[in-house]
Design a protein around this motif. Structure first.
Motif, PDB file in Angstrom:
ATOM      1  N   VAL A  45     -13.669  -2.185  -0.056  1.00 34.03           N
ATOM      2  CA  VAL A  45     -12.581  -2.053  -1.370  1.00 34.03           C
ATOM      3  C   VAL A  45     -13.172  -3.051  -2.649  1.00 34.03           C
ATOM      4  CG1 VAL A  45     -10.913  -2.527  -1.692  1.00 34.03           C
ATOM      5  CG2 VAL A  45     -11.038  -1.646   0.509  1.00 34.03           C
ATOM      6  N   VAL A  71      -4.234  -3.206  -0.946  1.00 35.57           N
ATOM      7  CA  VAL A  71      -4.290  -2.534   0.357  1.00 35.57           C
ATOM      8  C   VAL A  71      -3.405  -2.350   1.277  1.00 35.57           C
ATOM      9  CG1 VAL A  71      -7.432  -3.064   0.234  1.00 35.57           C
ATOM     10  CG2 VAL A  71      -5.348  -5.131   1.231  1.00 35.57           C
ATOM     11  N   LYS A  72      -4.079  -1.644   2.804  1.00 35.48           N
ATOM     12  CA  LYS A  72      -2.382  -1.599   4.115  1.00 35.48           C
ATOM     13  C   LYS A  72      -2.929  -2.614   4.584  1.00 35.48           C
ATOM     14  CE  LYS A  72       0.349   0.833   1.357  1.00 35.48           C
ATOM     15  NZ  LYS A  72       1.676   0.632   1.008  1.00 35.48           N
ATOM     16  N   LYS A  73      -2.163  -2.934   5.805  1.00 35.95           N
ATOM     17  CA  LYS A  73      -2.956  -3.347   6.889  1.00 35.95           C
ATOM     18  C   LYS A  73      -3.659  -2.827   7.661  1.00 35.95           C
ATOM     19  CE  LYS A  73       0.004  -5.717  10.709  1.00 35.95           C
ATOM     20  NZ  LYS A  73       0.569  -5.703  11.972  1.00 35.95           N
ATOM     21  N   GLN A 123      -6.350  -2.300   6.958  1.00 35.44           N
ATOM     22  CA  GLN A 123      -7.485  -1.132   6.521  1.00 35.44           C
ATOM     23  C   GLN A 123      -9.238  -1.958   6.458  1.00 35.44           C
ATOM     24  OE1 GLN A 123      -5.808  -0.441   2.210  1.00 35.44           O
ATOM     25  NE2 GLN A 123      -8.285  -0.011   1.626  1.00 35.44           N
ATOM     26  N   VAL A 125     -11.124  -6.551   8.408  1.00 38.71           N
ATOM     27  CA  VAL A 125      -9.591  -5.622   7.993  1.00 38.71           C
ATOM     28  C   VAL A 125      -8.978  -6.729   7.727  1.00 38.71           C
ATOM     29  CG1 VAL A 125     -10.687  -4.088  10.009  1.00 38.71           C
ATOM     30  CG2 VAL A 125      -9.110  -5.710  10.021  1.00 38.71           C
ATOM     31  N   ASP A 176      -0.134  -5.873   3.952  1.00 39.92           N
ATOM     32  CA  ASP A 176      -0.355  -5.559   2.663  1.00 39.92           C
ATOM     33  C   ASP A 176      -0.523  -5.859   1.585  1.00 39.92           C
ATOM     34  OD1 ASP A 176       0.400  -2.923   4.815  1.00 39.92           O
ATOM     35  OD2 ASP A 176       2.077  -2.556   3.812  1.00 39.92           O
TER      36      ASP A 176
END
Length: 372
Positions: free
Chosen positions: A98, A104-106, A108, A180, A184
């Motif tokens: 990224v 970003v999402k939790k 990801q 990860v 969020d």
């Protein structure tokens, strides 16, 4: 006669004080006779004292109204959450999945480490686990029939547990080769680049959560006891419309350097429109009081230098329709200051304030009051 004159002169020459007394008495009698004649003369009139005219002032009537007393604070925006992601396994950075600044999402994936041969290590561990499970099953069956001792059975059980631990360790390493997002948020920065080698504990990336957004400010000890959790706060940013927030945190420990208490106000920040680290002006209402609003030009000083307003009392109308009143100085009790005026408390339902001419009268003077 010629003999008498030298004798009189000789008498006064030896007694000069008698001659001085006679001359003084003659002078006093002459002055008294002149004043008496001037007083009795019909053509001379005595001047009578003239009365000083009263000052004329303009008066305006103000009515009290409920106004919320508030405090203004200056704070700075901060993320609701901020996390620094560190390496849990050693390895080389293979890919940054990224871009920096992306939302970003939790859960990801953000960073991929080189897995090296850990995939093969996991397969090997699983194969060995299968063998150890069969060995333990056989040892258990032999023990039930009495064909195997307790030591041999315990050894088979221990090797099975070791094989299971190796599988879990290989799975853990493979899982942690991929970093990860913990929640969020936004990728604020990367501390590594592709090709870097990291050890366990090395920082790799920073993720921040800006929705909700937090405004951090400090409150003096004079106002801290008047604040409550979940209290409404009004927040202003440069170039942004006013936002309404909620007081979510009040520190119970004052800063020894500033003797102030830290507070946090939470506001919604959809689409992360407002960044962290910018200045904000916060207004928090404390209580409601009855007050009047006047312009600063109506304020005056008394003879002791106290700041207040000059009012009129005991207003009465004369026969010639002139309204007389007495000046009364009232020290101010400031409730709130605004750009177009100040709010003052301590008055009844209404008060008559001198708006023009207050600089020429003092407390207790009688004046001619003209209603504005």
């Amino acid at each position: 006669m010629d003999k008498a004159s030298p004798s009189i002169l000789s008498f006064f020459s030896y007694r000069p004080w008698i001659l001085s007394g006679v001359l003084l008495i003659s002078l006093v009698l002459w002055l008294a006779s002149g004043l008496s004649q001037a007083h009795n003369s019909p053509g001379v009139k005595t001047a009578e004292p003239q009365a000083v005219p009263l000052a004329k002032v303009v008066v305006e009537t103000f009515h009290v109204a409920p106004v919320a007393r508030s405090i203004s604070l200056y704070g700075r925006t901060a993320p609701d959450r901020q996390a620094t992601l560190a390496a849990q396994v050693a390895g080389q950075i293979e890919t940054l999945l990224v871009k920096k600044g992306s939302v970003v999402k939790k859960g990801q994936p953000l960073i991929q480490l080189d897995m090296a041969d850990w995939g093969l290590q996991l397969n090997k561990a699983k194969a060995l686990l299968a063998v150890r499970e069969k060995e333990f099953t056989a040892a258990k069956a032999l023990k039930k029939r009495g064909l195997q001792g307790e030591v041999a059975f315990s050894l088979a059980e221990a090797t099975l547990l070791e094989a299971r631990a190796r599988v879990r360790n290989a799975e853990h390493i493979l899982t942690n080769t991929q970093i990860v997002a913990p929640f969020d948020g936004i990728i604020e920065q990367y501390a590594v680049e592709v090709g870097d080698f990291v050890s366990i504990g090395d920082p790799m990336a920073t993720v921040v959560d800006l929705d909700p957004l937090v405004i951090e400010a400090d409150v003096s000890e004079r106002h801290i006891h008047k604040l409550d959790l979940n209290q409404v706060a009004h927040v202003n940013f440069i170039g942004q419309p006013e936002k309404e927030g909620t007081l979510r945190y009040i520190s119970q420990l004052a800063s020894p350097a500033t003797n102030t208490f830290a507070i946090e106000i939470e506001i919604s920040n959809p689409n992360n429109q407002i960044p962290a680290g910018i200045s904000a002006e916060v207004g928090i209402e404390l209580d409601t009081q009855s007050a009047i609003k006047i312009t600063p030009a109506m304020l005056a000083l008394d003879e002791s230098g106290n700041l207040g307003v000059k009012t009129v009392t005991n207003r009465r109308v004369q026969d010639d329709q002139t309204e007389l009143a007495e000046v009364e100085f009232v020290p101010i009790q400031l409730v709130k200051a605004q750009s177009d005026g100040v709010w003052l408390s301590g008055f009844d339902k209404q008060v008559d304030i001198i708006t023009v001419g207050q600089g020429f009268v003092r407390d207790g003077d009688s004046v001619i009051a003209v209603q504005q």
